[in-house]
Design an enzyme around this catalytic site. Structure first.
Site, mmCIF file in Angstrom:
data_model
loop_
_atom_site.group_PDB
_atom_site.id
_atom_site.type_symbol
_atom_site.label_atom_id
_atom_site.label_comp_id
_atom_site.label_asym_id
_atom_site.label_seq_id
_atom_site.Cartn_x
_atom_site.Cartn_y
_atom_site.Cartn_z
ATOM 1 N N GLU A 97 17.094 62.401 -19.032
ATOM 2 C CA GLU A 97 16.608 62.383 -20.412
ATOM 3 C C GLU A 97 15.156 62.867 -20.546
ATOM 4 O O GLU A 97 14.807 63.510 -21.531
ATOM 5 C CB GLU A 97 16.713 60.962 -20.999
ATOM 6 C CG GLU A 97 18.133 60.464 -21.167
ATOM 7 C CD GLU A 97 18.905 61.197 -22.248
ATOM 8 O OE1 GLU A 97 18.286 61.919 -23.060
ATOM 9 O OE2 GLU A 97 20.147 61.067 -22.281
ATOM 10 N N SER A 368 65.822 70.363 -33.368
ATOM 11 C CA SER A 368 66.444 70.986 -34.540
ATOM 12 C C SER A 368 65.661 70.792 -35.829
ATOM 13 O O SER A 368 65.952 71.457 -36.829
ATOM 14 C CB SER A 368 67.862 70.439 -34.720
ATOM 15 O OG SER A 368 68.699 70.878 -33.670
#
Length: 685
Positions: A97, A368
């Site tokens: 950081e 389907s």
């Protein structure tokens, strides 16, 4: 001589008016700069810091304002001294950081210059250069908007923090303030959440994993994205190695060391948890709301969900899965086709045990149920009509210039062994008819139709596309079918209607987007055909008694999936049932999707009177057809049927087989007496 010398000495010329003005301006500028510097010094040295921002819960509410979820209502934070935090976590945090934390005065000028240069080159404000102190200042006092004004304020507050606190005090404040995801603020709370131990006991591997989370608490969550979290851990370890906090050998050992992450504790049961997670994701990733603001900024997120419908969906799913295998999973999503609003969402059987939202899973074949898209494409291209006939029997199909063979089969190898029409093929879900159709229309046209309806999943132009062999998510299927329900107009699905901050200021407002993707006539004819699945002999006939309103839809069954996707004019719903790992489903499990759809649809719309699907003013033709020769029925055809066609595709030749002498004299199919006779026969009078 003395007087002469005095006379010859140079004498300064008097200043001009412009010279005097320049001198005064110079002194004024100097005094102004000194005053500005002095004021800045005094403010920097003695001005009090503002109070830290007060955290408030963000509320997610439904379309009626009813609470769905409260994000971080109770903040999970446990204050720890710097001496009670593992040195490994401290080193990992500083390495990834702010490597120069102990060398700068709150603002890293070199880093800011580098970030400004990148921003100017790319004409953006994406490049970050915030020090650890600046991050703390932003978390305590500012919003997370990306503006130069905020950056300047952030730098000032950072410098003020450096004047007020020592470096170790700032580091301690940071490690107790930063957000680590899943409601955990600070190293102590995060350590106990993820590893069930105090921050002081963290190992190197655990510290590196934890230090990588704040950059993206959701994306680097070891629960939500374990692969990304481990990759980020390696980045942290490399940063520690680069800053001489760790040897290469120790970094490699830590990267290979397994880290046992504690399962998340069970949360309080909440309504629509999968939907709440989706809303949060949309707000952060699509709308751009900062995650910290999302969790503690006191926002009000108004959504499209209807809690009443959601409860009906949950009840239908519970009843539909009752008595089955406990591992059987499900997904349900319901969309209002008129505006795209998501009204209900169930992403799985049990949110507490598994947070994966199957509504968006592109891992299951729709089977389907995809045929609705196939037949819409074929109808649009005039490749088939309701009266088109194909033989239902085992068939070999040649494609790719006759170099490949495709041998589809019907479910359970059941065939009509004769010619059938489109409506019968849809009702019975005949695969041979479907493949014959895609061979007529071409798979490219089917893919084009799918794209227009909003399906973005990968599809291949092969005959098996007709049978739904390529995975599509329930979300995409419901969205596609919503266009059929809404007279061919597709609205982009919406979950969030507006977002307001704690002061009631609107941060975001949705603007529904609709597009006419197919004609109203095509949508109606497709719908008319899909209604047949509830007729006698149809694949959804067994649930027809559960529905008291016009409904259209399509079943879908594969070896491991059961689907039902259907709609009314007010609601389009997709239901999927199956196992997560693709385990085969039994025959009884294959029949669970349709009842869930039927029970949900009927109960969710119980306060709405049944509405027929509107017939377009143009483009649709209804004619009586002789079922034997498929010509326009004459008055004396014994068993005529009323069929629906897109205008221009209906039969034009009249039946002569059953024509009477009266019809031959001009009072046939088109005569008023014949039509009245046909109408009386149809209604049974």
């Amino acid at each position: 001589m003395e007087n002469k010398a005095r006379t010859d000495s140079p004498v300064a010329a008097p200043l001009s008016r412009w010279g005097k003005l320049r001198r005064r301006l110079g002194w004024m500028t100097l005094f102004a700069l000194l005053a500005f510097a002095g004021t800045g010094f005094l403010l920097l040295r003695y001005a009090p810091l503002p109070a830290g921002a007060t955290m408030q819960s963000t509320r997610i509410v439904d379309t009626n304002g009813q609470l769905i979820a409260s994000l971080q209502g109770g903040i999970n934070r446990q204050i720890a001294k710097l001496s009670d935090i593992s040195p490994w976590l401290v080193k990992a945090t500083l390495s990834v950081e702010d490597r120069r934390f102990y060398d700068h005065a709150g603002v890293d000028l070199r880093g800011m210059a580098r970030a400004a240069w990148v921003d100017m080159r790319h004409m953006s404000k994406e490049q970050g250069a915030s020090t650890l102190t600046q991050q703390l200042a932003r978390n305590l006092y500012l919003s997370h908007e990306r503006t130069w004004t905020r950056k300047l304020k952030e730098a000032w507050y950072a410098a003020r923090l450096e004047q007020t606190y020592s470096k170790d005090e700032i580091l301690e404040l940071y490690l107790n303030q930063i957000y680590y995801g899943h409601g955990a603020y600070g190293a102590e709370a995060a350590s106990r959440l993820y590893f069930n131990k105090s921050a002081k006991e963290l190992t190197l591997a655990e510290s590196a994993l934890l230090a990588g989370i704040p950059k993206g608490p959701r994306y680097y969550s070891p629960h939500l994205h374990p692969t990304e979290a481990r990759a980020r851990q390696k980045t942290v370890l490399q940063a520690m190695q680069d800053t001489d906090q760790l040897s290469e050998e120790h970094a490699e050992l830590a990267a290979k060391q397994p880290v046992a992450v504690r399962p998340l504790p069970e949360e309080e049961e909440r309504s629509a948890p999968y939907f709440a997670d989706y809303v949060k994701k949309v707000a952060i990733e699509q709308i751009g709301i900062d995650e910290r603001l999302m969790n503690e900024g006191g926002l009000t997120i108004r959504t499209t969900l209807d809690v009443g419908m959601q409860r009906k969906a949950e009840a239908a799913v519970k009843k539909g899965l009752q008595g089955g295998n406990a591992a059987l999973q499900t997904a349900l999503i319901a969309i209002d086709p008129r505006n795209g609003y998501i009204k209900a969402m169930i992403g799985g059987r049990n949110y507490r045990s598994n947070q994966f939202n199957r509504v968006f899973a592109r891992t299951r074949q729709p089977g389907s149920s995809f045929k609705a898209i196939l037949y819409a494409s074929a109808l649009e291209q005039h490749s088939v009509t309701e009266d088109t006939r194909f033989r239902s029997e085992p068939t070999m199909f040649y494609f790719d210039h006759d170099r490949q063979i495709y041998r589809p089969s019907n479910y359970n190898d059941r065939y009509f062994n004769g010619e059938i029409g489109l409506k019968q093929a849809i009702a019975a879900s005949d695969n041979i008819y479907a493949v014959n159709t895609i061979m007529q229309v071409g798979p490219e046209a089917v893919i084009d139709m799918a794209r227009r309806l909003g399906i973005t999943a990968p599809l291949k132009a092969v005959p098996s596309l007709a049978l739904g062999t390529f995975p599509v998510s329930p979300f995409e299927m419901a969205s596609a079918f919503s266009a059929f329900a809404n007279e061919g107009k597709k609205n982009v699905p919406i979950a969030i209607t507006s977002i307001e901050d704690r002061n009631g200021k609107t941060l975001y407002e949705a603007h529904p987007r609709g597009e006419q993707v197919i004609t109203p006539a095509l949508a109606y004819v497709t719908t008319h055909l899909l209604e047949s699945v509830f007729d006698s002999g149809g694949t959804a006939h067994r649930v027809a008694n559960l529905l008291q309103r016009p409904v259209a839809g399509k079943t879908g069954t594969t070896d491991s999936d059961a689907w039902f996707v259907g709609y009314t004019p007010e609601l389009a719903t997709a239901v999927w049932v199956g196992y997560d790992r693709g385990r085969p489903i039994t025959s009884s499990e294959a029949h669970r999707a349709a009842p869930i759809f039927a029970r949900f649809t009927e109960t969710a719309l119980e306060s709405f009177p049944p509405q027929p699907f509107p017939i377009p003013e143009e483009g649709v033709v209804n004619v009586w057809v002789d079922p034997v020769n498929h010509l326009l029925a004459s008055p004396d055809c014994p068993n005529p049927v009323l069929e629906t066609f897109l205008a221009g595709t209906e039969p034009t030749e009249s039946c002569n087989v059953h024509r009477s002498s009266e019809a031959e004299q001009g009072n046939g199919y088109g005569g008023n007496r014949s039509m009245w006779k046909k109408f009386r026969r149809w209604v049974g009078i």
